[in-house]
Design an enzyme around this catalytic site. Structure first.
Site, PDB file in Angstrom:
ATOM      1  CD  GLU A 190      -1.196  -9.538  17.854  1.00 17.79           C
ATOM      2  OE1 GLU A 190      -1.536  -9.002  16.788  1.00 17.79           O
ATOM      3  OE2 GLU A 190      -1.968  -9.782  18.794  1.00 17.79           O
ATOM      4  NE  ARG A 248      -2.464  -1.382   3.353  1.00 19.82           N
ATOM      5  CZ  ARG A 248      -2.384  -2.621   3.833  1.00 19.82           C
ATOM      6  NH1 ARG A 248      -2.935  -3.612   3.158  1.00 19.82           N
ATOM      7  NH2 ARG A 248      -1.787  -2.868   4.969  1.00 19.82           N
TER       8      ARG A 248
HETATM    9  P1  AMP Z   1       2.569  -1.974  11.686  1.00 18.84           P
HETATM   10  O1  AMP Z   1       1.799  -2.563  12.821  1.00 18.84           O
HETATM   11  O2  AMP Z   1       2.730  -0.471  11.851  1.00 18.84           O
HETATM   12  O3  AMP Z   1       3.880  -2.664  11.441  1.00 18.84           O
HETATM   13  O4  AMP Z   1       1.657  -2.176  10.400  1.00 18.84           O
HETATM   14  C1  AMP Z   1       1.851  -3.223   9.503  1.00 18.84           C
HETATM   15  C2  AMP Z   1       1.220  -2.919   8.164  1.00 18.84           C
HETATM   16  O5  AMP Z   1      -0.180  -3.134   8.253  1.00 18.84           O
HETATM   17  C3  AMP Z   1       1.429  -1.500   7.675  1.00 18.84           C
HETATM   18  O6  AMP Z   1       1.700  -1.539   6.283  1.00 18.84           O
HETATM   19  C4  AMP Z   1       0.110  -0.815   7.931  1.00 18.84           C
HETATM   20  O7  AMP Z   1      -0.161   0.070   6.862  1.00 18.84           O
HETATM   21  C5  AMP Z   1      -0.895  -1.953   7.959  1.00 18.84           C
HETATM   22  N1  AMP Z   1      -1.918  -1.779   8.998  1.00 18.84           N
HETATM   23  C6  AMP Z   1      -1.825  -2.167  10.279  1.00 18.84           C
HETATM   24  N2  AMP Z   1      -2.943  -1.884  10.965  1.00 18.84           N
HETATM   25  C7  AMP Z   1      -3.778  -1.277  10.092  1.00 18.84           C
HETATM   26  C8  AMP Z   1      -5.095  -0.732  10.176  1.00 18.84           C
HETATM   27  N3  AMP Z   1      -5.803  -0.735  11.318  1.00 18.84           N
HETATM   28  N4  AMP Z   1      -5.646  -0.189   9.073  1.00 18.84           N
HETATM   29  C9  AMP Z   1      -4.948  -0.176   7.912  1.00 18.84           C
HETATM   30  N5  AMP Z   1      -3.711  -0.679   7.756  1.00 18.84           N
HETATM   31  C10 AMP Z   1      -3.120  -1.224   8.825  1.00 18.84           C
END
Ligand code: AMP
Length: 172
Positions: A96, A59
């Protein structure tokens, strides 16, 4: 900003139960929202001498490409393992459940570069923290980190190193 917010869709229980997924496809498909996102992102970095924008698969490729185009910078993908064809650097990080790995082409960034790393959403920050480490190992002059959306309750900024400036367009 309100216009973009109005075009972000909340999807409940995706990809797993309990997650409220911030879906930007509804903003990207709207010409005015896409234009505002591109313009507002680029305004954050106009005077910074940015030479490369690094987008995080997948994304982060959308906003990252627009930002690179607006700034007259190059675009570099950070991808999941096995997708990049030439010589790569890898970084593994804890999720996680289990671990994940990301890769960048070894020749993608040089020591003269000023880099913005971009992803659509900052959640826990784990993915971006690994991407920052990966880019740091290529020793660019400066690293910035940017998101369209920041989920403040998850404190993702705390996972990122203090020496990178973090910006986001929309906070929830
Ligand atoms: P992170 O937990 O920051 O490492 O997020 C991992 C990936 O998942 C990233 O590319 C975020 O853009 C996506 N992501 C995690 N949580 C969400 C959410 N609630 N809505 C949209 N994208 C998410």
């Amino acid at each position: 900003m309100e216009y973009i917010k109005a075009h972000v869709r909340d999807v409940m229980d995706f990809p797993t139960k309990g997650i409220v997924f911030k879906d930007l496809t509804t903003a990207f498909k709207d010409p005015r929202a896409l234009h505002i996102i591109g313009w507002d992102l680029s305004q954050l970095y106009r005077d910074k001498g940015v030479t490369k924008v690094v987008g995080i698969e997948s994304r982060g490729f959308i906003g990252g490409s627009i930002l690179a185009f607006e700034l007259g910078a190059g675009f570099v993908p950070v991808r999941k393992p096995g997708k990049l064809p030439a010589d790569t650097l890898k970084m593994s990080y804890k999720k996680e459940y289990g671990t994940d790995t990301i890769e960048i082409h070894r020749d993608a960034i040089s020591e003269d570069d000023v880099v913005v790393l971009h992803d659509d959403v900052l959640a826990t920050g784990g993915t971006m923290a690994a991407a920052v480490e990966l880019v740091k190992s290529l020793h660019p002059k400066k690293i910035y980190v940017n998101f369209i959306i920041e989920l403040e309750a998850l404190h993702g900024r705390d996972a990122l190193p203090d020496d990178v400036e973090v910006t986001s367009l929309i906070k929830y």
